[in-house]
Design an enzyme around this catalytic site. Sequence first.
Site, PDB file in Angstrom:
ATOM      1  N   ASN A 129       1.046  -1.244  -0.004  1.00 53.53           N
ATOM      2  CA  ASN A 129      -0.116  -0.208  -0.057  1.00 53.53           C
ATOM      3  C   ASN A 129       0.594   1.473  -0.108  1.00 53.53           C
ATOM      4  OD1 ASN A 129      -1.876   2.043   0.851  1.00 53.53           O
ATOM      5  ND2 ASN A 129      -3.202   0.485   1.167  1.00 53.53           N
ATOM      6  N   HIS A 158     -13.109  -5.196   0.619  1.00 58.33           N
ATOM      7  CA  HIS A 158     -12.681  -4.537  -0.592  1.00 58.33           C
ATOM      8  C   HIS A 158     -13.751  -4.819  -1.654  1.00 58.33           C
ATOM      9  CE1 HIS A 158      -8.481  -4.164   0.891  1.00 58.33           C
ATOM     10  NE2 HIS A 158      -8.244  -3.330  -0.106  1.00 58.33           N
ATOM     11  N   LYS A 203     -11.840  -7.558  -6.584  1.00 56.06           N
ATOM     12  CA  LYS A 203     -10.330  -7.549  -5.936  1.00 56.06           C
ATOM     13  C   LYS A 203      -9.981  -9.247  -6.222  1.00 56.06           C
ATOM     14  CE  LYS A 203      -7.341  -6.353  -2.598  1.00 56.06           C
ATOM     15  NZ  LYS A 203      -6.177  -6.321  -3.384  1.00 56.06           N
TER      16      LYS A 203
END
Length: 248
Positions: free
Chosen positions: A102, A136, A140
């Site tokens: 990230n 999410h 994904k």
Amino acid sequence: MKIALLGYGKMGKMIESIALDRNHEIVLKIDESNIHELTVENLQKADVAIEFSTPATVLANIQICIDAQVPLVVGTTGWYGQLQQVKDACLAANSTVMYGSNFSVGVNIFFQISKIAAKMMNNFSDQYDVGMEEIHHIHKLDSPSGTAITIAEDILEEFKTKKEWVDVNASENNVTQHRPEHLIIESYREGEVPGTHAVIYDSDVDRIELKHVAHGRQGFALGAVLAGEWLQGKKGFYSVKEMYNFNV
Ligand SMILES: NC(=O)c1ccc[n+]([C@@H]2O[C@H](COP(=O)([O-])OP(=O)(O)OC[C@H]3O[C@@H](n4cnc5c(N)ncnc54)[C@H](O)[C@@H]3O)[C@@H](O)[C@H]2O)c1
């Protein structure tokens, strides 16, 4: 900076927009429709390549960037089982790679907060259990998220009664046997959620929740562009943690 975008999906497009705002130029855009344009010669026209494609395509893309010796920012997750081989290939070729599960500053601050919390809570592991949740969007491909794995591995280093993380696909109610030494990550896939991560410490008397909620992809994309800027003039294999270097 001249940028090559490898992967021109949700993240690639957001990165393009932020890069243009910061006066960079996009010299190559690759997605599944024009992979034949991904050549060493074309990559060498760029000062940096930024890779946000898929877990199935990322390793080949990393290798061609190493061959081209173009500095590379890798945002794609789901390949860290091969991290050591990629590092060896990068260093052997005297090339430049930064990876990160990230790139947003907020999540990188959250990583640090969660690690410090785990260290403190380790003294009270007789009273508190720890678990994680991540949510999410339904597109994904990997589960749990790379970000969740980074948080989990930091917790495992500090909270000694947990020995390994276990992913539970909570959307499918796929509940596996829970052993006390398992750090359970409940993964939910819902709508278009850009990314939510929570760490929960629960005791008989109270509950502590640490939570990061991304409002969109801008933070991830800005971090990837900053990483490309940071790599200019550097050689070697880096993690995004080295760029933020919070020093706490
Ligand atoms: N590190 C981070 O900060 C961060 C943040 C968000 C997403 N991600 C990860 O980034 C990746 C991409 O996310 P997304 O939401 O943009 O996905 P997406 O599905 O919207 O886009 C993926 C793109 O890759 C392209 N592609 C397919 N094969 C390719 C190939 N061989 N070479 C180049 N491109 C190819 C597709 O055409 C598509 O444009 C995922 O692994 C996701 O988990 C990382």
